[in-house]
Design an enzyme around this catalytic site. Structure first.
Site, PDB file in Angstrom:
ATOM      1  N   ASP A  31       0.862  -1.190   0.000  1.00  0.00           N
ATOM      2  CA  ASP A  31       0.000   0.000   0.000  1.00  0.00           C
ATOM      3  C   ASP A  31       0.902   1.246   0.000  1.00  0.00           C
ATOM      4  OD1 ASP A  31      -3.199   0.483   1.167  1.00  0.00           O
ATOM      5  OD2 ASP A  31      -1.805   2.178   1.073  1.00  0.00           O
ATOM      6  N   ILE A  32       0.568   2.249  -0.817  1.00  0.00           N
ATOM      7  CA  ILE A  32       1.432   3.447  -0.875  1.00  0.00           C
ATOM      8  C   ILE A  32       1.255   4.342   0.351  1.00  0.00           C
ATOM      9  CG2 ILE A  32       2.069   3.977  -3.270  1.00  0.00           C
ATOM     10  CD1 ILE A  32      -0.507   5.754  -3.287  1.00  0.00           C
ATOM     11  N   HIS A 100     -10.450  -5.073  -3.055  1.00  0.00           N
ATOM     12  CA  HIS A 100      -9.127  -5.381  -2.494  1.00  0.00           C
ATOM     13  C   HIS A 100      -9.263  -5.803  -1.039  1.00  0.00           C
ATOM     14  CE1 HIS A 100      -9.952  -1.086  -2.006  1.00  0.00           C
ATOM     15  NE2 HIS A 100      -9.351  -1.184  -0.837  1.00  0.00           N
TER      16      HIS A 100
HETATM   17  P1  5GP Z   1      -9.962   1.260   0.887  1.00  0.00           P
HETATM   18  O1  5GP Z   1     -10.265   2.432   1.770  1.00  0.00           O
HETATM   19  O2  5GP Z   1     -10.626   1.437  -0.457  1.00  0.00           O
HETATM   20  O3  5GP Z   1     -10.269  -0.058   1.513  1.00  0.00           O
HETATM   21  O4  5GP Z   1      -8.395   1.259   0.688  1.00  0.00           O
HETATM   22  C1  5GP Z   1      -7.731   1.755  -0.436  1.00  0.00           C
HETATM   23  C2  5GP Z   1      -6.261   1.606  -0.172  1.00  0.00           C
HETATM   24  O5  5GP Z   1      -5.568   1.802  -1.392  1.00  0.00           O
HETATM   25  C3  5GP Z   1      -5.706   2.647   0.827  1.00  0.00           C
HETATM   26  O6  5GP Z   1      -5.060   1.963   1.881  1.00  0.00           O
HETATM   27  C4  5GP Z   1      -4.752   3.473  -0.035  1.00  0.00           C
HETATM   28  O7  5GP Z   1      -3.616   3.911   0.685  1.00  0.00           O
HETATM   29  C5  5GP Z   1      -4.385   2.511  -1.145  1.00  0.00           C
HETATM   30  N1  5GP Z   1      -4.016   3.130  -2.408  1.00  0.00           N
HETATM   31  C6  5GP Z   1      -4.660   4.153  -3.031  1.00  0.00           C
HETATM   32  N2  5GP Z   1      -4.058   4.437  -4.212  1.00  0.00           N
HETATM   33  C7  5GP Z   1      -3.020   3.561  -4.327  1.00  0.00           C
HETATM   34  C8  5GP Z   1      -2.019   3.363  -5.333  1.00  0.00           C
HETATM   35  O8  5GP Z   1      -1.963   4.036  -6.351  1.00  0.00           O
HETATM   36  N3  5GP Z   1      -1.113   2.367  -5.111  1.00  0.00           N
HETATM   37  C9  5GP Z   1      -1.133   1.588  -3.972  1.00  0.00           C
HETATM   38  N4  5GP Z   1      -0.189   0.659  -3.853  1.00  0.00           N
HETATM   39  N5  5GP Z   1      -2.063   1.759  -3.007  1.00  0.00           N
HETATM   40  C10 5GP Z   1      -2.999   2.721  -3.178  1.00  0.00           C
END
Ligand code: 5GP
Ligand code: ZN
Length: 141
Positions: A31-32, A100
């Protein structure tokens, strides 16, 4: 592939990521914006927004891969615990609308946050990625 989806662009090699594992169905990366060191995301290669339009076989494969990746995180970082989280739709806190699963290493005493507050450096992610990929070579999967 959904052209305006960042995870689809990453899987297609059109955007960068620190890839840890991939097979015919799933792709795993750091995760970034990690909520803790070693925060991983496992995503199906075929785009689906959330659990409501997911292919159950993709979800099953994410489950299998999560067992292997959990061991790599434990060995590499000495994680004391591991949170496995999966959010569906904005009402549940989802922010990237490509399905994810989060694997977030946990240590006693640290606040168990789901989302990080700052972006990790590319160098730090690359160094950790190399260690995790190396650990994976020694784990049966
Ligand atoms: P959600 O809130 O949708 O469950 O989590 C999305 C996750 O994706 C977050 O932890 C965020 O930091 C991560 N994320 C968002 N954009 C990117 C990206 O471009 N690359 C990576 N590796 N992680 C991302
Ligand atoms: Zn997508």
């Amino acid at each position: 592939m959904s052209e305006d989806c960042i995870f689809c662009r990453i899987i297609a090699g059109q955007a960068p990521s620190e890839r840890i594992y991939e097979d015919a169905r799933v792709f795993a990366m750091l995760d970034i914006m990690p909520a803790a060191e070693g925060h991983l995301l496992i995503v199906p290669k075929r785009h689906c927004a959330d659990i409501f339009d997911a292919d159950p076989e993709d979800i099953a494969q994410i489950g299998r891969v999560s067992v292997t990746l959990a061991k790599a995180l434990e060995r590499t970082l000495g994680a004391e615990g591991l949170g496995v989280y999966q959010l569906n739709r904005a009402a549940a806190g989802q922010t990237v609308f490509h399905y994810h699963t989060h694997l977030i290493p946990r240590w006693a005493g640290a606040e168990p946050r789901l989302h990080g507050r700052e972006r990790a450096s590319g160098e730090a992610l690359a160094a950790l990625g190399a260690r995790l990929r190396e650990a994976l070579t020694g784990i049966a999967h």
